[in-house]
Design a protein around this motif. Structure first.
Motif, PDB file in Angstrom:
ATOM      1  N   ARG A 199     152.929 -33.720  81.268  1.00 56.38           N
ATOM      2  CA  ARG A 199     152.350 -33.268  80.021  1.00 56.38           C
ATOM      3  C   ARG A 199     152.525 -31.171  80.333  1.00 56.38           C
ATOM      4  O   ARG A 199     152.551 -30.305  79.289  1.00 56.38           O
ATOM      5  CB  ARG A 199     150.917 -33.001  80.423  1.00 56.38           C
ATOM      6  CG  ARG A 199     150.171 -32.050  78.857  1.00 56.38           C
ATOM      7  CD  ARG A 199     150.366 -32.297  78.201  1.00 56.38           C
ATOM      8  NE  ARG A 199     149.926 -31.398  76.711  1.00 56.38           N
ATOM      9  CZ  ARG A 199     149.622 -29.881  76.986  1.00 56.38           C
ATOM     10  NH1 ARG A 199     150.462 -29.367  77.659  1.00 56.38           N
ATOM     11  NH2 ARG A 199     148.988 -29.031  75.993  1.00 56.38           N
ATOM     12  N   PHE A 200     152.661 -30.595  81.108  1.00 59.32           N
ATOM     13  CA  PHE A 200     152.943 -29.262  82.031  1.00 59.32           C
ATOM     14  C   PHE A 200     153.665 -29.245  82.512  1.00 59.32           C
ATOM     15  O   PHE A 200     153.749 -28.071  83.291  1.00 59.32           O
ATOM     16  CB  PHE A 200     151.611 -29.191  82.561  1.00 59.32           C
ATOM     17  CG  PHE A 200     150.319 -28.838  81.794  1.00 59.32           C
ATOM     18  CD1 PHE A 200     149.408 -28.035  81.365  1.00 59.32           C
ATOM     19  CD2 PHE A 200     149.398 -30.106  81.992  1.00 59.32           C
ATOM     20  CE1 PHE A 200     148.866 -27.568  80.513  1.00 59.32           C
ATOM     21  CE2 PHE A 200     147.984 -30.256  81.419  1.00 59.32           C
ATOM     22  CZ  PHE A 200     147.745 -28.931  81.251  1.00 59.32           C
ATOM     23  N   ARG A 201     154.697 -29.589  81.884  1.00 61.25           N
ATOM     24  CA  ARG A 201     156.094 -29.413  82.535  1.00 61.25           C
ATOM     25  C   ARG A 201     156.887 -29.440  83.898  1.00 61.25           C
ATOM     26  O   ARG A 201     157.955 -28.544  84.527  1.00 61.25           O
ATOM     27  CB  ARG A 201     156.871 -28.284  81.156  1.00 61.25           C
ATOM     28  CG  ARG A 201     156.398 -28.296  79.920  1.00 61.25           C
ATOM     29  CD  ARG A 201     156.770 -26.722  79.068  1.00 61.25           C
ATOM     30  NE  ARG A 201     158.409 -27.389  79.270  1.00 61.25           N
ATOM     31  CZ  ARG A 201     159.025 -28.534  78.546  1.00 61.25           C
ATOM     32  NH1 ARG A 201     158.899 -29.202  78.088  1.00 61.25           N
ATOM     33  NH2 ARG A 201     160.614 -28.221  79.187  1.00 61.25           N
ATOM     34  N   ASN A 202     155.842 -29.984  84.796  1.00 69.17           N
ATOM     35  CA  ASN A 202     156.468 -29.785  85.909  1.00 69.17           C
ATOM     36  C   ASN A 202     157.091 -31.031  86.241  1.00 69.17           C
ATOM     37  O   ASN A 202     156.912 -32.299  86.923  1.00 69.17           O
ATOM     38  CB  ASN A 202     155.063 -29.326  86.975  1.00 69.17           C
ATOM     39  CG  ASN A 202     155.120 -29.570  87.991  1.00 69.17           C
ATOM     40  OD1 ASN A 202     155.905 -29.482  88.735  1.00 69.17           O
ATOM     41  ND2 ASN A 202     153.850 -30.014  89.055  1.00 69.17           N
ATOM     42  N   GLU A 234     149.655 -22.025  79.772  1.00 68.00           N
ATOM     43  CA  GLU A 234     149.365 -23.451  80.420  1.00 68.00           C
ATOM     44  C   GLU A 234     149.955 -23.974  81.709  1.00 68.00           C
ATOM     45  O   GLU A 234     149.341 -24.892  82.636  1.00 68.00           O
ATOM     46  CB  GLU A 234     149.515 -24.301  78.905  1.00 68.00           C
ATOM     47  CG  GLU A 234     148.845 -24.141  78.068  1.00 68.00           C
ATOM     48  CD  GLU A 234     148.868 -24.645  77.325  1.00 68.00           C
ATOM     49  OE1 GLU A 234     148.064 -25.016  75.691  1.00 68.00           O
ATOM     50  OE2 GLU A 234     149.504 -25.772  77.078  1.00 68.00           O
ATOM     51  N   THR A 235     151.151 -23.914  81.131  1.00 62.18           N
ATOM     52  CA  THR A 235     152.046 -24.519  82.414  1.00 62.18           C
ATOM     53  C   THR A 235     152.989 -23.603  83.030  1.00 62.18           C
ATOM     54  O   THR A 235     152.794 -22.091  82.962  1.00 62.18           O
ATOM     55  CB  THR A 235     153.280 -25.013  81.418  1.00 62.18           C
ATOM     56  OG1 THR A 235     153.806 -24.199  81.122  1.00 62.18           O
ATOM     57  CG2 THR A 235     152.947 -25.509  80.723  1.00 62.18           C
ATOM     58  N   TRP A 236     153.601 -23.425  84.533  1.00 60.09           N
ATOM     59  CA  TRP A 236     154.059 -23.177  85.851  1.00 60.09           C
ATOM     60  C   TRP A 236     155.495 -22.267  84.704  1.00 60.09           C
ATOM     61  O   TRP A 236     155.232 -20.786  84.814  1.00 60.09           O
ATOM     62  CB  TRP A 236     154.966 -24.099  86.765  1.00 60.09           C
ATOM     63  CG  TRP A 236     155.875 -24.873  85.838  1.00 60.09           C
ATOM     64  CD1 TRP A 236     156.140 -25.688  86.003  1.00 60.09           C
ATOM     65  CD2 TRP A 236     157.327 -24.269  86.378  1.00 60.09           C
ATOM     66  NE1 TRP A 236     157.135 -26.717  86.179  1.00 60.09           N
ATOM     67  CE2 TRP A 236     158.443 -25.499  85.686  1.00 60.09           C
ATOM     68  CE3 TRP A 236     158.090 -23.018  86.194  1.00 60.09           C
ATOM     69  CZ2 TRP A 236     159.832 -25.486  85.665  1.00 60.09           C
ATOM     70  CZ3 TRP A 236     159.457 -22.501  86.698  1.00 60.09           C
ATOM     71  CH2 TRP A 236     159.966 -24.335  86.041  1.00 60.09           C
ATOM     72  N   GLU A 237     155.944 -23.157  83.483  1.00 55.76           N
ATOM     73  CA  GLU A 237     157.094 -22.287  82.650  1.00 55.76           C
ATOM     74  C   GLU A 237     156.267 -21.022  82.298  1.00 55.76           C
ATOM     75  O   GLU A 237     156.908 -19.935  82.357  1.00 55.76           O
ATOM     76  CB  GLU A 237     157.450 -23.030  81.619  1.00 55.76           C
ATOM     77  CG  GLU A 237     158.090 -24.369  82.979  1.00 55.76           C
ATOM     78  CD  GLU A 237     158.970 -24.750  81.636  1.00 55.76           C
ATOM     79  OE1 GLU A 237     159.942 -25.869  81.913  1.00 55.76           O
ATOM     80  OE2 GLU A 237     158.091 -25.133  79.842  1.00 55.76           O
ATOM     81  N   SER A 260     143.293 -22.451  78.737  1.00 61.45           N
ATOM     82  CA  SER A 260     144.241 -23.748  78.645  1.00 61.45           C
ATOM     83  C   SER A 260     143.215 -24.751  79.745  1.00 61.45           C
ATOM     84  O   SER A 260     143.149 -25.720  80.166  1.00 61.45           O
ATOM     85  CB  SER A 260     145.567 -23.130  80.055  1.00 61.45           C
ATOM     86  OG  SER A 260     145.463 -22.267  80.461  1.00 61.45           O
ATOM     87  N   ILE A 310     144.951 -27.436  85.923  1.00 66.12           N
ATOM     88  CA  ILE A 310     146.316 -26.815  85.580  1.00 66.12           C
ATOM     89  C   ILE A 310     146.995 -26.621  86.794  1.00 66.12           C
ATOM     90  O   ILE A 310     148.427 -26.052  86.646  1.00 66.12           O
ATOM     91  CB  ILE A 310     146.617 -26.808  84.310  1.00 66.12           C
ATOM     92  CG1 ILE A 310     145.068 -25.546  83.879  1.00 66.12           C
ATOM     93  CG2 ILE A 310     146.040 -27.214  83.544  1.00 66.12           C
ATOM     94  CD1 ILE A 310     145.402 -24.406  83.400  1.00 66.12           C
ATOM     95  N   ASP A 356     149.743 -27.914  89.290  1.00 62.60           N
ATOM     96  CA  ASP A 356     151.568 -27.989  88.070  1.00 62.60           C
ATOM     97  C   ASP A 356     151.795 -26.715  88.100  1.00 62.60           C
ATOM     98  O   ASP A 356     153.207 -26.539  88.746  1.00 62.60           O
ATOM     99  CB  ASP A 356     150.655 -28.850  87.192  1.00 62.60           C
ATOM    100  CG  ASP A 356     151.008 -30.357  87.365  1.00 62.60           C
ATOM    101  OD1 ASP A 356     151.463 -30.745  88.115  1.00 62.60           O
ATOM    102  OD2 ASP A 356     149.734 -30.663  86.506  1.00 62.60           O
ATOM    103  N   MET A 357     150.982 -25.361  88.510  1.00 62.68           N
ATOM    104  CA  MET A 357     151.180 -24.394  88.171  1.00 62.68           C
ATOM    105  C   MET A 357     152.115 -24.221  89.697  1.00 62.68           C
ATOM    106  O   MET A 357     153.882 -23.506  89.964  1.00 62.68           O
ATOM    107  CB  MET A 357     150.898 -23.226  87.482  1.00 62.68           C
ATOM    108  CG  MET A 357     149.968 -23.029  86.418  1.00 62.68           C
ATOM    109  SD  MET A 357     149.226 -21.595  86.352  1.00 62.68           S
ATOM    110  CE  MET A 357     148.670 -22.249  84.441  1.00 62.68           C
TER     111      MET A 357
END
Lengths: 453, 434
Positions: free
Chosen positions: A67-70, B264-267, B285, B293, B296-297
């Motif tokens: 979901r968090f693109r990892n 929200e994400t590492w990207e 987020s 979260i 995952d970052m």
């Protein structure tokens, strides 16, 4: 390509009348679909799916990672917890484990966790992402009997801790039930081979065509310096019923039928009118095999009702969709034949006075399996009357250097994913045992060499 | 385990464990909240902004913007500064620094006047925390001359940065508002007055939607509503633009930046770092998904950097800046035609609709077979079809065509030729104009 032939029997299946025996039934997710499915996930607090996984594969965390693109992080979560992640993604009884626990069911239907797991393990492979780097093997030698899921899992766990592991496998292929006991439409061989390669890349050696007790004895293994031995031999013997005509040609067992179909694809004769006896996933695999191998008619005979059948619901529906007949609350009464060959099966109702007569040249028993007798191979090992090893706890047995995991363990739940967990637990016990033994040896050895000569 | 890059990075002389911080907001409002985030792996916190006078809050105070089935893409809030007693907050920050000495603890201030800014800066400095953030950017303060009113005024910024500097010797970070055309101007003023770094963006003045029964904006408070700050994923493109502007500004280019806006994400985080931020902050987020979260970052960014061969995160900071150029410097000699993979096409016709109704009528539609075909002469290579196609990897960049000589200004009459140049080369910038 049009998707109009998609029938909503089982998620991801596009039913093709021409599906080949070796063709995987469930289609993979595309990246869009994987993200869509991961976005359906409620990202629950203390995710029950993770608690629902017998092998601690941690779906709650890996779905969140998707979901968090990892995506690579997701691959790490799966692979570091479950060395057979790609296999389990295909053969797990999700409805009883992770998906069965999914809170999304309270809204509509559970997240397709198995397919997401498959998406990530496929992604791991296509990107060449290497999750596990083995440490150099510096510790004791450990032997394992049988190269099925339990041993593979235990071997990978111990190899990652620096132990040197050898698996002795009687067959010409490793994988055990994965290579011999499941229809390829559900679990293609390449997936099994890749995950076995993963294990051997960690430094695990697999000695094929080596039956312990015949090609090598347990004492020989011990004498070669193996300090602990894991019994992970699975269940090699199919149970049958005491029915007149059992010795007719055409009467066979699931182990034999599936094994031959898988390892001898071209020469395998599925039979023309096939009857499978049983109501579990193995029975369905036999029926699917017969169907995909072009048997003319396939009937599954089960002694209880459809609702009581232990088989996975989606698999059951899928099997039905292939045009396989089911006859419930019937049990075989007699096998009749001509010239020693099976021609007819008569079955009686288990709950009333019904009777049925079926033309059949092949009948497959899929009513359960049990291990081979290991009492001679591992002398003194505790066995129950059906040859299951009576373990103590955490894969220990009554013999200190012998451990057990997988289906052969009396107390185990007989699934691949439970065997993966059994392997991990036994590996931990082996490590504890060897560490303790190592310490004892160290403390017993004198500080100064004895004597002065 | 797979190789993970070290994510530690310097920020104003502090060695941060990683670049992931809570922004000053409702998610960093107590000791327990911040501690939980730090335990989850966060590199530090910007503690919620304090004022010496506790503001009055309304209820409800949030609204969200959804799109189809997506849980909110942007978030509007009307909260102001902390509603907890000033001293309690100071105690919390002090305890955070004591218990997490290796994490970056930053206090956020919003003064009412020069004396108040100076006095608060002095109070904060006594706590032993690492830095101060000066909040010049909250768009929903109920007091005039506070929040984003300050961020739009060079004079006020100059006065208040100097006041904070009088009260503190700690590094000062000016948090800027995006509710302005050129952020560089107030940002330069902050730096010239003695701030060491810039953090941005704060929320964007917005209305997420209207109420169809009460005829006001959302959320409805006793039949009324207000314009207030928007955050969340939808604000990221605007935030990235401001960070890029700051990092490319001749006077600000060596000033450390802390990026905020829809992360929200590492990207998302990596995008801000590529655009020149040394670290990132996030709130929305966390409001939606929680502190977890950050796991995952950390995982995603460290794997990515290791795979790309970056030894340290510093080398990645601002790496995209040289490739973000003025529009008139963009290459305009070629077009990349889309190609349709008919094995994947599901015959929906969305590419045809978008091309006809919104582009260049370059897709022909065979209604009998439900099949789209691209007309190479009409197609300008805008690739709208590729963006709207619902099937993964079905429409992809294909053949590259070049303008014939002396075709400048011909527009739709331009003639094209195939120079046999690889599409990959023109995408990655290996193509040099002849």
């Amino acid at each position: 390509m049009s998707n109009s032939n998609n029938v909503g029997v089982k998620e991801g299946i596009s039913l093709k009348p021409s599906q080949g025996y070796l063709e995987e039934t469930v289609t993979p997710f595309t990246p869009f679909l994987a993200m869509e499915e991961a976005a359906r996930c409620l990202l629950c607090y203390n995710p029950p799916c993770s608690e629902g996984c017998p092998a601690d594969t941690n779906p709650g965390d890996f779905i969140r990672a998707i979901r968090f693109r990892n995506f690579k992080g997701a691959a790490e979560i799966i692979r570091s917890n479950n060395i057979l992640g790609g296999v389990c993604a295909r053969v797990c009884p999700y409805e009883k484990t992770c998906e069965g626990a999914c809170e999304r069911s309270g809204i509509d239907k559970p997240i397709q966790i198995g397919r997401l797991q498959r998406y990530i393990t496929d992604f791991e492979k296509t990107t060449g992402f290497q999750v596990l780097d083995p440490p150099p093997s510096t510790k004791e030698k450990v032997a394992m009997i049988g190269a099925g899921p339990a041993s593979l899992s235990a071997a990978a766990t111990l190899a990652m801790k620096g132990y040197s592991v050898t698996i002795f496998e009687e067959k010409k292929k490793a994988g055990g039930v994965l290579s011999y006991g499941i229809v390829p439409a559900r679990l293609p061989q390449y997936v099994v081979d890749e995950e076995i390669e993963y294990v051997t890349n960690l430094g695990v050696e697999i000695k094929l065509n080596t039956k312990v007790g015949k090609d090598i004895t347990l004492d020989e293994i011990r004498n070669q310096g193996y300090k602990a031995i894991l019994l992970g031999a699975g269940m090699q013997i199919s149970r049958t019923l005491d029915v007149p005509g059992l010795d007719l040609e055409g009467v066979t067992t699931a182990v034999e039928y599936l094994g031959k179909a898988r390892s001898n694809d071209k020469d395998f004769n599925p039979g023309k009118n096939v009857v499978v006896i049983g109501g579990g996933d193995v029975a369905l695999d036999c029926a699917t095999t017969a169907r995909l191998k072009d048997a003319e008619s396939v009937t599954v005979l089960y002694r209880r009702t459809r609702e009581e059948a232990p088989a996975n619901r989606q698999e059951l529906e899928y099997t039905e969709s292939l045009g396989i007949n089911f006859a419930f609350t019937l049990s075989p009464a007699v096998f009749e034949g001509e010239n020693g060959k099976l021609t007819t099966i008569k079955a009686n109702g288990t709950r009333n006075k019904s009777a049925m007569k079926l033309e059949a040249d092949t009948v497959v028993f899929a009513i359960g399996q049990q291990p081979e007798d290991f009492s001679k191979v591992v002398e003194g090992i505790g066995l129950d009357k059906n040859n299951f090893v009576t373990s103590l706890e955490n894969g220990k047995t009554n013999i200190p250097d012998i451990f057990v995991a997988g289906d052969i363990d009396l107390d185990s739940i007989k699934t691949v994913v439970n065997s993966v967990q059994g392997g991990k637990i036994a590996a931990k016990s082996i490590e504890e045992y060897l560490t303790k033994a190592g310490r004892k040896q160290a403390s017993c050895s004198p500080m100064h060499p004895k004597g002065g000569k | 385990m797979a190789k993970h890059a070290d994510l530690s990075i310097d920020f104003l002389g502090f060695k941060c464990e990683n670049p992931f911080f809570l922004s000053s907001s409702p998610v960093s409002g107590t000791y327990e909240m911040c501690a939980k985030f730090l335990e989850a792996g966060g590199g530090g916190v910007f503690y919620k902004t304090l004022t010496t006078t506790i503001p009055e809050e309304c209820s409800p105070r949030f609204d969200v913007q959804r799109k189809e089935a997506t849980p909110f893409i942007s978030f509007k809030n009307m909260e102001q500064t902390s509603d907890k007693p000033y001293q309690d907050n100071l105690d919390a920050m002090k305890k955070l620094k004591e218990n997490y000495p290796n994490k970056l603890i930053i206090g956020s201030i919003m003064g009412m006047d020069e004396d108040n800014w100076e006095e608060m800066a002095r109070d904060y400095t006594a706590l032993g925390i690492d830095m101060l953030e000066l909040n010049f950017s909250c768009p929903q303060m109920t007091y005039e001359g506070m929040g984003s009113d300050v961020g739009a005024s060079v004079e006020l910024i100059d006065k208040y940065v100097r006041a904070a500097r009088r009260g503190s010797n700690l590094p000062l970070i000016a948090k800027m508002t995006p509710n302005i055309e050129k952020m560089e101007i107030p940002a330069r003023a902050a730096i010239n007055a003695g701030a060491q770094a810039i953090s941005t963006i704060n929320t964007i003045k917005a209305i997420t939607g209207m109420d169809f029964d009460h005829f006001t904006a959302l959320p409805v408070v006793n039949g009324k509503s207000s314009i207030s700050g928007l955050s969340g994923k939808a604000t990221k493109p605007i935030a990235l633009r401001f960070i890029t502007n700051m990092a490319q500004d001749s006077e600000l280019k060596d000033i450390p930046l802390s990026g905020i806006g829809g992360i929200e994400t590492w990207e998302d985080a990596a995008e801000f770092i590529m655009a020149g931020a040394s670290n990132v902050q996030f709130t929305t987020s966390v409001m939606q998904y929680g502190y977890r979260i950050v796991e995952d970052m950390i995982s995603g960014l460290s794997i990515y950097l290791a795979e790309k061969g970056f030894d340290k995160l510093e080398d990645f900071v601002g790496i995209a800046l040289k490739n973000i150029i003025p529009a008139d410097d963009i290459e305009r000699d070629f077009k990349i035609l889309p190609q349709i993979n008919y094995d994947k096409c599901v015959n929906c016709g969305r590419c045809y609709i978008s091309c006809f109704d919104a582009a260049h009528q370059a897709i022909e539609w065979d209604n009998k077979n439900r099949k789209p075909t691209i007309d190479e002469n009409k197609c300008v290579g805008c690739q709208l079809c590729l963006q709207v196609c619902p099937v993964y990897d079905c429409i992809t960049p294909g053949k590259v065509l070049f303008k014939e000589e002396d075709q400048f200004g011909m527009g739709s009459k331009t003639k094209w030729k195939d120079n046999a140049v690889n599409k990959h080369d023109v995408i990655v910038g290996k193509y040099d104009r002849p």
